[in-house]
Design a protein around this motif. Structure first.
Motif, PDB file in Angstrom:
ATOM      1  N   LYS A  40      75.780  24.699  28.404  1.00  0.00           N
ATOM      2  CA  LYS A  40      75.096  23.785  27.496  1.00  0.00           C
ATOM      3  C   LYS A  40      74.532  24.467  26.256  1.00  0.00           C
ATOM      4  O   LYS A  40      73.787  23.841  25.499  1.00  0.00           O
ATOM      5  CB  LYS A  40      73.952  23.073  28.236  1.00  0.00           C
ATOM      6  CG  LYS A  40      74.403  22.225  29.417  1.00  0.00           C
ATOM      7  CD  LYS A  40      73.212  21.568  30.098  1.00  0.00           C
ATOM      8  CE  LYS A  40      73.641  20.724  31.285  1.00  0.00           C
ATOM      9  NZ  LYS A  40      72.472  20.103  31.967  1.00  0.00           N
ATOM     10  N   HIS A  41      74.849  25.758  26.046  1.00  0.00           N
ATOM     11  CA  HIS A  41      74.317  26.444  24.875  1.00  0.00           C
ATOM     12  C   HIS A  41      75.338  27.453  24.369  1.00  0.00           C
ATOM     13  O   HIS A  41      76.197  27.927  25.131  1.00  0.00           O
ATOM     14  CB  HIS A  41      73.000  27.147  25.203  1.00  0.00           C
ATOM     15  CG  HIS A  41      73.113  28.116  26.355  1.00  0.00           C
ATOM     16  ND1 HIS A  41      73.447  29.447  26.196  1.00  0.00           N
ATOM     17  CD2 HIS A  41      72.958  27.929  27.697  1.00  0.00           C
ATOM     18  CE1 HIS A  41      73.475  30.039  27.378  1.00  0.00           C
ATOM     19  NE2 HIS A  41      73.179  29.145  28.312  1.00  0.00           N
TER      20      HIS A  41
ATOM     21  N   SER B 259      71.567  34.106  27.534  1.00  0.00           N
ATOM     22  CA  SER B 259      71.738  33.752  26.125  1.00  0.00           C
ATOM     23  C   SER B 259      72.553  34.847  25.463  1.00  0.00           C
ATOM     24  O   SER B 259      72.518  36.005  25.876  1.00  0.00           O
ATOM     25  CB  SER B 259      70.383  33.613  25.419  1.00  0.00           C
ATOM     26  OG  SER B 259      69.678  34.837  25.456  1.00  0.00           O
TER      27      SER B 259
ATOM     28  N   SER C 151      78.596  22.344  24.478  1.00  0.00           N
ATOM     29  CA  SER C 151      77.935  22.993  23.338  1.00  0.00           C
ATOM     30  C   SER C 151      79.003  23.585  22.435  1.00  0.00           C
ATOM     31  O   SER C 151      80.086  23.973  22.906  1.00  0.00           O
ATOM     32  CB  SER C 151      76.984  24.093  23.806  1.00  0.00           C
ATOM     33  OG  SER C 151      76.491  24.844  22.702  1.00  0.00           O
TER      34      SER C 151
ATOM     35  N   CYS D 191      77.246  30.693  23.630  1.00  0.00           N
ATOM     36  CA  CYS D 191      77.201  31.976  24.324  1.00  0.00           C
ATOM     37  C   CYS D 191      78.609  32.496  24.545  1.00  0.00           C
ATOM     38  O   CYS D 191      79.599  31.770  24.368  1.00  0.00           O
ATOM     39  CB  CYS D 191      76.480  31.859  25.669  1.00  0.00           C
ATOM     40  SG  CYS D 191      77.243  30.681  26.801  1.00  0.00           S
TER      41      CYS D 191
END
Length: 421
Positions: free
Chosen positions: A29-30, A12, A53, A32
């Motif tokens: 998918k996030h 993260s 993302s 970062c």
């Protein structure tokens, strides 16, 4: 080996990737920052980096799409989300990066051909950039005008400084905008060539050149060894060491694909070229170059062919049937790469690889085929580099090259520091 997808999934904020070459696809998918340290991400079956993302930054990476399918696979696929690229080089089409997506295919190489030795020569090339960009190179024998590009097609003057006779020029140029892209320039000086003054170079067909072969930028000003590489008495085939039987399924390699040889390098591998048919009877010979850290053959003994059929260390043997036995565990430590080429012997005016239907190389071990690489898209080339074994972090890997030379074996030898009589 590090699992890059697990690092991305579990990280993260700021994710640091290890140095090395890693096969994708990789899905983010996030939000970062994914940062590399001499890190190459590549794939041949799917898009390399798939972003799903908002808030994703790719930093200090090299991302290579091998054998792209136009409109289907991408070096970076960020459709619907976008992404920021910081000091990241891509090879292949992008998706979801705005104007950068306008590059579907680009010219990968400009061939200067022969130019007059000891005099300045100049050319014009057309370079497409999706946005404002800068041309950057470490080739000290070339200058570009202008070096700042605008969006769209740019007419660039390339000036080659006066070079000694028989100098081989070989290197890369970066197009640096929000995304870094790379192309290559090659040529050679000759006292017999005319002076080139503002010669317009045609664009190569995109995809006809594989950039993974040229990692370093260098100019060979004087070949290391100017003695003849011809020998009077061929060395007889040495007995192959006893091998263990390893149950490894055959793998069809794609151009540019790199695969670990773990578990294979301690046993003899046999390399042989084949083809579906010949449209004209021609003699095709194998040539093996053992290259040091500078990318050159440090002595004539490191050039193995029909006149020197075995390396001094015994790790490379060219057999009478033109197959090649290779024992990588016996290769001296100063050799970093072993390159395998095939060339038409004494080609006539119309002799080239277009007359060879579906050429391929097969690599076997203990009688079982473990790799096969089929070269395609060849036309007027008389010499082709099929593949290379190279050291990576003290381990051996294979790189499928498939790059041809229209000007034949002499050009290839010159790039490795050899003059062929």
């Amino acid at each position: 080996m590090e699992n890059i997808q697990n690092l991305i999934d579990s990280g993260s904020g700021h994710i640091m990737l290890p140095s090395g070459e890693f096969k994708g696809p990789f899905i983010i998918k996030h939000p970062c920052i994914v940062e590399g340290r001499n890190t190459t991400l590549w794939c041949s079956e799917d898009s390399v980096v798939i972003i799903r993302s908002n808030g994703v930054t790719l930093k200090n990476l090299r991302i290579e799409m091998v054998n792209p399918r136009q409109g289907e696979t991408f070096s970076v696929d960020a459709a619907g989300y976008g992404a920021k690229l910081d000091s990241t080089e891509v090879s292949g089409q992008t998706n979801g990066l705005g104007c950068e997506d306008s590059i579907i295919e680009m010219t990968r190489q400009y061939r200067l051909g022969g130019f007059k030795a000891n005099e300045s020569n100049s050319y014009y090339i057309s370079v497409f950039s999706p946005d404002k960009a800068e041309l950057v190179t470490n080739m000290h024998d070339l200058t570009f005008e202008p070096t700042v590009l605008s969006g769209g097609a740019n007419k660039i003057k390339v000036t080659v400084s006066a070079l000694p006779d028989k100098t081989f020029l070989y290197g890369d140029v970066l197009i640096k905008s929000n995304v870094i892209r790379r192309f290559y320039i090659s040529g050679y000086s000759s006292a017999d060539s005319p002076v080139c003054t503002q010669k317009v170079l045609p664009q190569e067909k995109p995809g006809s050149y594989d950039e993974s072969k040229l990692v370093q930028v260098f100019t060979v000003q004087q070949p290391v060894n100017n003695s003849s590489v011809q020998r009077q008495t061929p060395i007889k085939r040495a007995a192959a060491p006893e091998t263990r039987s390893i149950n490894v399924p055959s793998r069809l390699l794609n151009r540019g694909e790199r695969v670990s040889l773990e578990g294979l390098s301690d046993n003899v591998m046999t390399v042989k070229m084949g083809f579906k048919s010949l449209l004209k009877n021609m003699d095709i010979d194998p040539y093996v170059f053992m290259l040091d850290s500078k990318g050159i053959t440090s002595c004539d003994d490191d050039f193995i062919y029909f006149g020197n059929m075995q390396s001094d260390c015994g790790s490379i043997v060219v057999n009478q049937d033109k197959s090649i036995d290779v024992l990588l565990s016996n290769v001296p430590s100063h050799i970093m790469k072993v390159t395998f080429a095939y060339s038409i012997y004494l080609p006539g005016p119309n002799d080239n690889f277009s007359k060879i239907i579906d050429p391929f190389v097969s690599i076997t071990q203990s009688g079982r085929e473990i790799f096969r690489f089929e070269a395609s898209g060849l036309f007027s080339e008389t010499t082709i580099t099929f593949f290379e074994f190279y050291r990576y972090q003290s381990k051996w890997k294979i790189n499928a090259v498939g790059y041809g030379y229209r000007d034949g074996l002499k050009r290839l030898c010159a790039s490795y520091g050899l003059i062929v009589s």
